[in-house]
Design a protein around this motif. Structure first.
Motif, PDB file in Angstrom:
ATOM      1  N   LEU A 139       0.827  -1.206   0.000  1.00 12.10           N
ATOM      2  CA  LEU A 139       0.000   0.000   0.000  1.00 12.10           C
ATOM      3  C   LEU A 139       0.861   1.257   0.000  1.00 12.10           C
ATOM      4  O   LEU A 139       1.543   1.540   0.994  1.00 12.10           O
ATOM      5  N   PRO A 140       0.866   2.039  -1.071  1.00 16.04           N
ATOM      6  CA  PRO A 140       1.590   3.311  -1.051  1.00 16.04           C
ATOM      7  C   PRO A 140       1.031   4.224   0.044  1.00 16.04           C
ATOM      8  O   PRO A 140      -0.182   4.323   0.236  1.00 16.04           O
ATOM      9  N   GLY A 141       1.922   4.848   0.786  1.00 16.22           N
ATOM     10  CA  GLY A 141       1.502   5.762   1.838  1.00 16.22           C
ATOM     11  C   GLY A 141       1.439   5.142   3.211  1.00 16.22           C
ATOM     12  O   GLY A 141       1.274   5.861   4.206  1.00 16.22           O
ATOM     13  N   LEU A 142       1.554   3.827   3.307  1.00 14.99           N
ATOM     14  CA  LEU A 142       1.550   3.136   4.596  1.00 14.99           C
ATOM     15  C   LEU A 142       2.931   2.551   4.859  1.00 14.99           C
ATOM     16  O   LEU A 142       3.440   1.779   4.039  1.00 14.99           O
ATOM     17  N   LYS A 143       3.536   2.916   5.966  1.00 20.57           N
ATOM     18  CA  LYS A 143       4.825   2.343   6.350  1.00 20.57           C
ATOM     19  C   LYS A 143       4.573   1.094   7.188  1.00 20.57           C
ATOM     20  O   LYS A 143       3.628   1.048   7.978  1.00 20.57           O
ATOM     21  N   VAL A 144       5.428   0.091   7.010  1.00 16.13           N
ATOM     22  CA  VAL A 144       5.263  -1.186   7.709  1.00 16.13           C
ATOM     23  C   VAL A 144       6.593  -1.571   8.340  1.00 16.13           C
ATOM     24  O   VAL A 144       7.594  -1.747   7.627  1.00 16.13           O
ATOM     25  N   VAL A 145       6.609  -1.684   9.656  1.00 16.60           N
ATOM     26  CA  VAL A 145       7.833  -2.049  10.358  1.00 16.60           C
ATOM     27  C   VAL A 145       7.629  -3.338  11.138  1.00 16.60           C
ATOM     28  O   VAL A 145       6.533  -3.631  11.614  1.00 16.60           O
ATOM     29  N   VAL A 146       8.724  -4.108  11.262  1.00 18.60           N
ATOM     30  CA  VAL A 146       8.685  -5.403  11.952  1.00 18.60           C
ATOM     31  C   VAL A 146       9.940  -5.527  12.823  1.00 18.60           C
ATOM     32  O   VAL A 146      11.002  -5.888  12.328  1.00 18.60           O
ATOM     33  N   PRO A 147       9.845  -5.232  14.108  1.00 24.39           N
ATOM     34  CA  PRO A 147      11.021  -5.374  14.976  1.00 24.39           C
ATOM     35  C   PRO A 147      11.309  -6.841  15.284  1.00 24.39           C
ATOM     36  O   PRO A 147      10.410  -7.680  15.281  1.00 24.39           O
ATOM     37  N   SER A 148      12.582  -7.133  15.554  1.00 22.74           N
ATOM     38  CA  SER A 148      12.934  -8.504  15.955  1.00 22.74           C
ATOM     39  C   SER A 148      13.712  -8.532  17.266  1.00 22.74           C
ATOM     40  O   SER A 148      14.051  -9.611  17.749  1.00 22.74           O
TER      41      SER A 148
END
Length: 321
Positions: A139-148
């Motif tokens: 989705l353009p405009g949505l940032k997605v982060v995944v911490p580990s």
């Protein structure tokens, strides 16, 4: 201080709510009980029921309400109890939150955060184990982060709350309490859009994120290979520079993720490498992934997830091709 991932998330929420009265948190059972995983434990007692609210069982209302609050000056942090419950709110993400800046030519923005536990590994029921980061990363405009790691969990969530646009924080619940790590007590940000090199090497590049970082690192250790291990940390925007430069150096690549294989984010990584580093490759790129089925229940869940033996076989294939 030594902290778990879920403890680091709680600490980030405390810090940002202390620093900025515009920060509100809400979701299903997050106020009175502190959430299913207790990530919001103690916040209602500290900040009161005007800023920490339980909501009805309506994900579309939670995300839609967050978008409206964000547009009018608040910094909402909405929890979706499990990522498998987020699809009902997909319309709000696609139609409104992710494109309001574009739609209004920058006049309005929606600086909201959606937190959601994702992934398998805890023997949960249907709709509690999905790994759909590739869908939301589209989705353009949505940032997605995944911490580990706990340090990344606190720093990335802090950065997400301060970001001027919507951010989806996908928290790998399998490792919520698996280990403790050193986390600074003070507030800090980990940059959104920057991968981390967890292990330097020259034989091949192994790329993963979330809970899959740990079987990946274990597989590399078991084989004793000189692999460079990259933790993406952010699905969107992707740090393609770190990935490409690593593959140019090693000439070989393996991607590990727990999402289903077809259309998973590994496909985008392969396209990125082929676009920018094809002539450096010494072997075809390998993927070790989940299977193209819903995450199975209980006894078959461990078979579905990538584990060190499966990852080791992938490494061997890349190195001997």
């Amino acid at each position: 201080m030594q902290e778990t991932i879920v403890g680091a998330i709680n600490d980030a929420l405390h810090s940002e709510m202390d620093a900025d009265e515009r920060v509100l948190i809400f979701g299903e059972d997050i106020a009175e009980s502190g959430g299913v995983f207790r990530a919001t434990d103690g916040l209602k007692e500290r900040f009161g029921d005007d800023r920490v609210l339980d909501t009805p069982l309506s994900e579309i209302a939670i995300v839609g309400g967050a978008a409206g609050l964000a547009m009018y000056g608040y910094r909402p942090v909405a929890e979706i109890q499990f990522s498998g419950f987020l699809p009902p709110a997909f319309d709000q993400l696609v139609t409104h939150a992710s494109r309001i800046r574009w739609r209004t030519r920058g006049e309005w923005s929606a600086p909201l955060v959606i937190r959601t536990p994702y992934g398998a590994g805890v023997k949960a029921l249907e709709h509690h184990s999905e790994s759909l980061e590739g869908v939301y990363g589209h989705l353009p405009g949505l940032k997605v982060v995944v911490p580990s790691t706990p340090r990344d969990a606190k720093g990335l969530l802090t950065a997400a709350i301060r970001d001027p646009d919507p951010v989806l924080v996908m928290e790998p619940k399998q490792i919520y309490r698996s280990f403790r790590d050193e986390v600074p007590e003070e507030s800090y940000e980990e940059p959104i859009g920057e991968a981390a090199i967890r292990r330097e090497g020259s034989e091949l590049s192994v790329i993963s994120w979330g809970a899959m970082m740990y079987p990946t690192l274990q597989a590399v250790e078991n084989l004793g290979v000189d692999a460079e291990v990259i933790d993406l940390r952010t699905i969107s925007p992707l740090d393609d520079e770190t990935v490409v430069e690593s593959v140019k150096k090693t000439g070989r690549a393996l991607i590990v993720h727990e999402a289903a294989r077809t259309g998973g984010f590994g496909s985008e990584l392969i396209a990125c490498i082929n676009d920018r580093a094809l002539m450096y490759l010494k072997a075809p790129i390998e993927r070790i992934t989940g299977f193209d089925v819903p995450v199975p229940l209980l006894s078959m869940e461990d078979y579905y997830l990538p584990n060190p033996p499966r990852i080791e076989e992938g490494i061997k294939r890349v190195l001997t091709a």
